[in-house]
Design a protein around this motif. Structure first.
Motif, PDB file in Angstrom:
ATOM      1  N   LEU A  65       0.832  -1.201   0.000  1.00 20.22           N
ATOM      2  CA  LEU A  65       0.000   0.000   0.000  1.00 20.22           C
ATOM      3  C   LEU A  65       0.869   1.253   0.000  1.00 20.22           C
ATOM      4  N   ASP A  66       1.945   1.236   0.753  1.00 20.64           N
ATOM      5  CA  ASP A  66       2.851   2.376   0.790  1.00 20.64           C
ATOM      6  C   ASP A  66       3.454   2.640  -0.590  1.00 20.64           C
ATOM      7  N   ALA A  67       3.826   1.597  -1.299  1.00 18.86           N
ATOM      8  CA  ALA A  67       4.392   1.750  -2.642  1.00 18.86           C
ATOM      9  C   ALA A  67       3.361   2.351  -3.598  1.00 18.86           C
ATOM     10  N   ARG A  68       2.122   1.905  -3.497  1.00 23.17           N
ATOM     11  CA  ARG A  68       1.063   2.449  -4.363  1.00 23.17           C
ATOM     12  C   ARG A  68       0.810   3.918  -4.054  1.00 23.17           C
ATOM     13  N   CYS A  69       0.775   4.275  -2.778  1.00 22.28           N
ATOM     14  CA  CYS A  69       0.462   5.643  -2.369  1.00 22.28           C
ATOM     15  C   CYS A  69       1.619   6.619  -2.595  1.00 22.28           C
ATOM     16  N   ALA A  70       2.819   6.119  -2.800  1.00 21.17           N
ATOM     17  CA  ALA A  70       3.967   6.992  -3.045  1.00 21.17           C
ATOM     18  C   ALA A  70       3.750   7.877  -4.270  1.00 21.17           C
ATOM     19  N   ALA A  71       2.995   7.408  -5.229  1.00 21.87           N
ATOM     20  CA  ALA A  71       2.729   8.191  -6.436  1.00 21.87           C
ATOM     21  C   ALA A  71       1.872   9.419  -6.155  1.00 21.87           C
ATOM     22  N   TYR A  72       1.186   9.440  -5.033  1.00 21.06           N
ATOM     23  CA  TYR A  72       0.281  10.544  -4.713  1.00 21.06           C
ATOM     24  C   TYR A  72       0.992  11.731  -4.082  1.00 21.06           C
ATOM     25  N   THR A  73       2.244  11.551  -3.670  1.00 20.47           N
ATOM     26  CA  THR A  73       2.918  12.595  -2.904  1.00 20.47           C
ATOM     27  C   THR A  73       4.261  12.998  -3.496  1.00 20.47           C
ATOM     28  N   VAL A  74       4.654  14.218  -3.179  1.00 20.04           N
ATOM     29  CA  VAL A  74       5.984  14.710  -3.503  1.00 20.04           C
ATOM     30  C   VAL A  74       6.940  14.299  -2.389  1.00 20.04           C
ATOM     31  N   SER A  75       6.428  14.354  -1.158  1.00 15.41           N
ATOM     32  CA  SER A  75       7.246  13.977  -0.001  1.00 15.41           C
ATOM     33  C   SER A  75       6.361  13.501   1.132  1.00 15.41           C
ATOM     34  N   GLU A  76       6.977  12.725   2.019  1.00  9.43           N
ATOM     35  CA  GLU A  76       6.319  12.324   3.264  1.00  9.43           C
ATOM     36  C   GLU A  76       7.383  12.271   4.341  1.00  9.43           C
ATOM     37  N   ARG A  77       6.971  12.644   5.541  1.00  5.26           N
ATOM     38  CA  ARG A  77       7.919  12.698   6.646  1.00  5.26           C
ATOM     39  C   ARG A  77       7.190  12.337   7.935  1.00  5.26           C
ATOM     40  N   ARG A  78       7.775  11.431   8.659  1.00  6.32           N
ATOM     41  CA  ARG A  78       7.221  11.065   9.959  1.00  6.32           C
ATOM     42  C   ARG A  78       7.644  12.148  10.945  1.00  6.32           C
ATOM     43  N   LEU A  79       6.666  12.848  11.519  1.00  2.09           N
ATOM     44  CA  LEU A  79       6.956  13.925  12.459  1.00  2.09           C
ATOM     45  C   LEU A  79       7.245  13.409  13.849  1.00  2.09           C
ATOM     46  N   GLY A  80       6.740  12.224  14.163  1.00  4.18           N
ATOM     47  CA  GLY A  80       7.070  11.634  15.456  1.00  4.18           C
ATOM     48  C   GLY A  80       5.974  10.750  15.999  1.00  4.18           C
ATOM     49  N   ASN A  81       6.310  10.149  17.135  1.00  7.90           N
ATOM     50  CA  ASN A  81       5.403   9.300  17.894  1.00  7.90           C
ATOM     51  C   ASN A  81       5.081  10.058  19.174  1.00  7.90           C
ATOM     52  N   PHE A  82       3.807  10.204  19.461  1.00 10.11           N
ATOM     53  CA  PHE A  82       3.371  11.031  20.581  1.00 10.11           C
ATOM     54  C   PHE A  82       2.501  10.211  21.524  1.00 10.11           C
ATOM     55  N   VAL A  83       2.598  10.531  22.801  1.00 13.19           N
ATOM     56  CA  VAL A  83       1.754   9.890  23.799  1.00 13.19           C
ATOM     57  C   VAL A  83       0.963  10.968  24.531  1.00 13.19           C
TER      58      VAL A  83
END
Length: 99
Positions: free
Chosen positions: A79-97
């Protein structure tokens, strides 16, 4: 509550596909629902930068997220490979509690 936050720059020509995949009832949610401890996904559009979006994936505990990712790893990658075509960039901002 454990929340993973991602930031995306969406290709304007793929905005509809991106929204279908990442909205609260979209492809990612359907995948994550197969995991114990998954709660919900939120999709936020930046009011000032139309191509910028955030997703917030809510899990009960970090352990649920780790176990879930191990369980769905192959489908996640596809799914991640398929959705990569939809974006210029993606970045994980973090894990929050929650405090």
């Amino acid at each position: 509550m454990f929340v993973i936050v991602w930031e995306f720059t969406v290709r304007p020509e793929h905005r509809a596909e991106f929204d279908r995949a990442y909205r609260p009832d979209g492809d990612w949610t359907r995948l994550f629902r197969r995991c114990e401890g998954y709660v919900a996904t939120e999709l936020l559009h930046d009011a000032e930068q139309p191509d910028r979006c955030l997703t917030l994936d809510h899990w009960r505990l970090p352990e649920h997220y780790v176990a879930g990712m191990a369980r769905i790893a192959e489908d996640y990658q596809a799914l991640d490979a398929r959705c990569a075509a939809y974006t210029v960039s993606e970045r994980r901002l973090g894990n929050f509690v929650a405090a």
